[in-house]
Design a protein around this motif. Structure first.
Motif, PDB file in Angstrom:
ATOM      1  N   GLY A   1       0.687  -1.207   0.089  1.00  0.00           N
ATOM      2  CA  GLY A   1       0.013  -0.092   0.081  1.00  0.00           C
ATOM      3  C   GLY A   1       0.803   1.282  -0.143  1.00  0.00           C
ATOM      4  N   LEU A   2       0.361   2.323  -0.280  1.00  0.00           N
ATOM      5  CA  LEU A   2       1.055   3.576  -0.033  1.00  0.00           C
ATOM      6  C   LEU A   2       0.814   4.462   1.317  1.00  0.00           C
ATOM      7  N   ALA A   3       0.377   3.833   2.195  1.00  0.00           N
ATOM      8  CA  ALA A   3      -0.036   4.137   3.438  1.00  0.00           C
ATOM      9  C   ALA A   3       1.345   4.656   4.081  1.00  0.00           C
ATOM     10  N   TYR A   4       1.073   5.431   5.281  1.00  0.00           N
ATOM     11  CA  TYR A   4       2.126   6.144   6.161  1.00  0.00           C
ATOM     12  C   TYR A   4       2.744   4.920   6.897  1.00  0.00           C
ATOM     13  N   GLY A   5       4.006   5.093   7.170  1.00  0.00           N
ATOM     14  CA  GLY A   5       4.813   3.989   8.126  1.00  0.00           C
ATOM     15  C   GLY A   5       5.526   3.044   7.254  1.00  0.00           C
ATOM     16  N   ILE A   6       5.308   1.863   7.442  1.00  0.00           N
ATOM     17  CA  ILE A   6       6.035   0.770   6.825  1.00  0.00           C
ATOM     18  C   ILE A   6       6.017   0.791   5.296  1.00  0.00           C
ATOM     19  N   ASP A   7       4.717   0.956   4.774  1.00  0.00           N
ATOM     20  CA  ASP A   7       4.596   1.075   3.434  1.00  0.00           C
ATOM     21  C   ASP A   7       5.068   2.201   2.740  1.00  0.00           C
ATOM     22  N   GLY A   8       5.103   3.122   3.141  1.00  0.00           N
ATOM     23  CA  GLY A   8       5.737   4.542   2.654  1.00  0.00           C
ATOM     24  C   GLY A   8       7.263   4.401   2.844  1.00  0.00           C
ATOM     25  N   GLU A   9       7.761   3.861   3.895  1.00  0.00           N
ATOM     26  CA  GLU A   9       9.337   3.650   4.126  1.00  0.00           C
ATOM     27  C   GLU A   9       9.824   2.489   3.167  1.00  0.00           C
ATOM     28  N   ALA A  10       8.900   1.431   2.998  1.00  0.00           N
ATOM     29  CA  ALA A  10       9.400   0.257   2.077  1.00  0.00           C
ATOM     30  C   ALA A  10       9.768   0.851   0.595  1.00  0.00           C
ATOM     31  N   HIS A  11       8.519   1.595   0.045  1.00  0.00           N
ATOM     32  CA  HIS A  11       8.548   2.261  -1.128  1.00  0.00           C
ATOM     33  C   HIS A  11       9.662   3.413  -1.215  1.00  0.00           C
ATOM     34  N   LYS A  12       9.813   3.936  -0.332  1.00  0.00           N
ATOM     35  CA  LYS A  12      11.092   5.194  -0.425  1.00  0.00           C
ATOM     36  C   LYS A  12      12.466   4.386  -0.355  1.00  0.00           C
ATOM     37  N   THR A  13      12.631   3.605   0.308  1.00  0.00           N
ATOM     38  CA  THR A  13      13.682   2.850   0.472  1.00  0.00           C
ATOM     39  C   THR A  13      14.088   2.019  -0.837  1.00  0.00           C
ATOM     40  N   CYS A  14      13.016   1.455  -1.607  1.00  0.00           N
ATOM     41  CA  CYS A  14      13.178   0.874  -2.929  1.00  0.00           C
ATOM     42  C   CYS A  14      13.745   1.706  -4.021  1.00  0.00           C
TER      43      CYS A  14
END
Length: 86
Positions: A20-33
């Motif tokens: 998902g593109l949610a706050y927290g882990i989702d957003g951090e995972a996308h950003k890091t990727c």
């Protein structure tokens, strides 16, 4: 911090991220990727034209370079609970 480590290892091993593109882990995972040059796809619970949370709009645009955004809903759909969660 652990999310960054795990995603970095995935990207280095040739895996992509779908979340998902949610706050927290989702957003951090996308950003890091994105930072590591990996492929990442964000799955929205609304129409594809409504990035939620809006704070992730710039992240979503960066994701389009290698990956993108997906939705099961049509354009202009309000936020809904995805069918997979009903």
């Amino acid at each position: 911090q652990r999310t960054k480590e795990i995603v970095s290892e995935f990207v280095e091993s040739g895996f992509g991220i779908v979340s998902g593109l949610a706050y927290g882990i989702d957003g951090e995972a996308h950003k890091t990727c994105v930072e590591k040059g990996g492929v990442t796809w964000g799955v929205l619970g609304s129409g594809i034209d409504r990035i939620y949370p809006a704070r992730h709009l710039s992240l979503a645009k960066k994701m389009e370079e290698k990956g993108g955004i997906l939705s099961e809903f049509p354009f202009f759909a309000e936020r809904f609970l995805p069918l997979r969660k009903q």
